[in-house]
Design an enzyme around this catalytic site. Structure first.
Site, PDB file in Angstrom:
ATOM      1  N   ALA A  24       0.866  -1.181   0.000  1.00 27.60           N
ATOM      2  CA  ALA A  24       0.000   0.000   0.000  1.00 27.60           C
ATOM      3  C   ALA A  24       0.905   1.234   0.000  1.00 27.60           C
ATOM      4  CB  ALA A  24      -0.899  -0.012   1.236  1.00 27.60           C
ATOM      5  N   GLY A  27       2.788   7.264  -1.280  1.00 23.24           N
ATOM      6  CA  GLY A  27       3.622   8.260  -1.929  1.00 23.24           C
ATOM      7  C   GLY A  27       4.642   8.874  -0.984  1.00 23.24           C
ATOM      8  N   VAL A  29       7.673   8.569   2.207  1.00 19.76           N
ATOM      9  CA  VAL A  29       8.945   7.863   2.304  1.00 19.76           C
ATOM     10  C   VAL A  29       8.769   6.475   2.926  1.00 19.76           C
ATOM     11  CG1 VAL A  29       9.572   8.924   4.520  1.00 19.76           C
ATOM     12  CG2 VAL A  29      11.377   8.093   2.993  1.00 19.76           C
ATOM     13  N   CYS A 118     -10.272   5.147   8.307  1.00 18.12           N
ATOM     14  CA  CYS A 118      -9.712   4.908   6.971  1.00 18.12           C
ATOM     15  C   CYS A 118      -8.959   3.580   6.937  1.00 18.12           C
ATOM     16  CB  CYS A 118      -8.795   6.060   6.589  1.00 18.12           C
ATOM     17  SG  CYS A 118      -8.081   5.909   4.936  1.00 18.12           S
ATOM     18  N   CYS A 215      -5.827  13.979   5.859  1.00 19.21           N
ATOM     19  CA  CYS A 215      -5.572  14.184   4.430  1.00 19.21           C
ATOM     20  C   CYS A 215      -6.602  15.085   3.764  1.00 19.21           C
ATOM     21  CB  CYS A 215      -5.486  12.839   3.704  1.00 19.21           C
ATOM     22  SG  CYS A 215      -7.008  11.888   3.705  1.00 19.21           S
TER      23      CYS A 215
END
Length: 379
Positions: A24, A27, A29, A118, A215
């Site tokens: 998963a 994006g 690090v 989430c 987010c």
């Protein structure tokens, strides 16, 4: 494959090249390092990134995960390390399973933690099923938490680096999910060690900042998002002392949280006052002295239990609990009322316990996590 084949680094009796792992990839690090590490070890890696929302201002915003720039970064890592990468549009699922509940919960005077929902409803449910549909042997994430083999099956343990530990956000991981999940970074001593690995693999995201905000609230302004989702939610009302005195007016309950002291707009009083309760129906912000924030007994529901014995096999469990992500676990007695409900007694009262937060259970000694549940009403 012979029966005596040794386990690979993911605990499976296969050669890495025959082990498919869905990673998963947010994006960032952490998940990028996981993908690169497993690819270098010879695993059959498939990267998957979720597009959770299309959020105009968030797309180029640093500090928010799963935005447009992050999809680009995840794809670039996959190209650099030469493994397939897919982007899945989960906007509708995320809207229904996370954002809508966040808005309703916040309007109800709670302090929700959408990152947990989430993980529970999107990443470890729909995405995990997608991983199985791709014939993956397991799914790996960049979360800082550990999965350890125990005598009765896999156990969930805190990360080695307590400052990075994400166990509070992963308490709702079920035993079945834990069987399939892997967390390759949980044992690392620090975030610096992760960045060193990113540099070693030559990843462009090695110096990328960590995500800080929720987010879909990239600037931290919850109230603005709620007003957008629920027009009319910011209706004015009264600020009322717990003894009944009306002290002033406010511009909307959604602008306040339990435990808040600053920005109340009711100066000139002798004692410092804190928000102790939010009455959304009466549109009142109730304030009182600090001692009113102290809570000893917490009702908890929707419990996910990760112990070896049944939750209701004992009348009480002596554990440690964490009632906010930023606080250390404190000693408590957890008294089951059913398989999924309990009353939690804190041995030392805590301030600012709020409905909508999680109450996560930890072993009295050691690093094991025994699950947890949701705090569901005020004191």
């Amino acid at each position: 494959m012979p029966k005596d084949t040794p386990l690979n680094s993911l605990g499976l009796p296969k050669a890495p090249s025959e082990t498919r792992v869905v990673v998963a990839m947010s994006g960032g690090v952490d998940s990028s390092v996981v993908a690169a590490m497993l690819k270098e070890e010879g695993y059959d890696v498939v990267g998957v990134t979720l597009q959770l929302y299309d959020h105009g201002a968030a797309l180029a915003k640093k500090g928010a995960c799963c935005a447009g720039i992050d999809i680009h970064d995840a794809r670039r890592v996959a190209e650099e390390m030469n493994f397939p990468h897919y982007v899945l549009d989960y906007e509708n699922i995320f809207q229904e399973a996370v954002i809508e509940e966040f808005a309703d919960s916040y309007l109800g005077g709670a302090t929700p933690v959408p990152c947990i929902r989430c993980n529970e409803r999107v990443k470890f449910k729909d995405l995990l099923q997608t991983a199985k549909d791709l014939d993956a042997d397991c799914m790996a994430t960049g979360h800082y938490i550990q999965r350890m083999a125990g005598p009765d099956g896999p156990e969930l343990h805190s990360a080695t680096d307590s400052s990075r530990d994400q166990s509070y956000f992963l308490f709702s991981t079920t035993p079945e999910q834990l069987d399939y999940l892997r967390f390759p970074l949980g044992h690392l001593p620090s975030k610096d060690a992760t960045r060193e690995l990113a540099a070693k693999y030559g990843l462009a995201v090695a110096d990328k900042p960590d995500s800080q905000d929720i987010c879909f609230v990239p600037d931290g302004n919850y109230a603005k998002i709620i007003e957008k989702l629920r027009p009319g939610a910011a209706e004015p009302g009264e600020i009322v002392h717990a003894d009944g005195r009306v002290l002033g007016n406010h511009k909307g309950v959604i602008h306040y949280t339990i435990g808040q002291r600053r920005g109340l707009g009711i100066g000139g009083l002798e004692e410092p006052l804190y928000v102790v309760r939010l009455d959304t129906e009466a549109r009142q912000v109730i304030v009182g002295p600090k001692e009113m924030l102290a809570t000893r007994t917490i009702p908890v529901r929707e419990i996910n239990w990760l112990g070896d014995e049944s939750f209701i096999s004992q009348s009480e469990w002596h554990l440690k609990v964490k009632v906010r992500s930023t606080r250390p676990p404190r000693e408590a007695i957890v008294r089951p009322l059913s398989e999924t409900e309990a009353e939690v007694e804190l041995l030392t009262p805590e301030e600012g316990v709020s409905p909508g937060q999680a109450c996560v259970f930890y072993a009295p000694e050691g690093s094991r996590i025994f699950g947890g549940g949701w705090i569901w009403r005020g004191h």
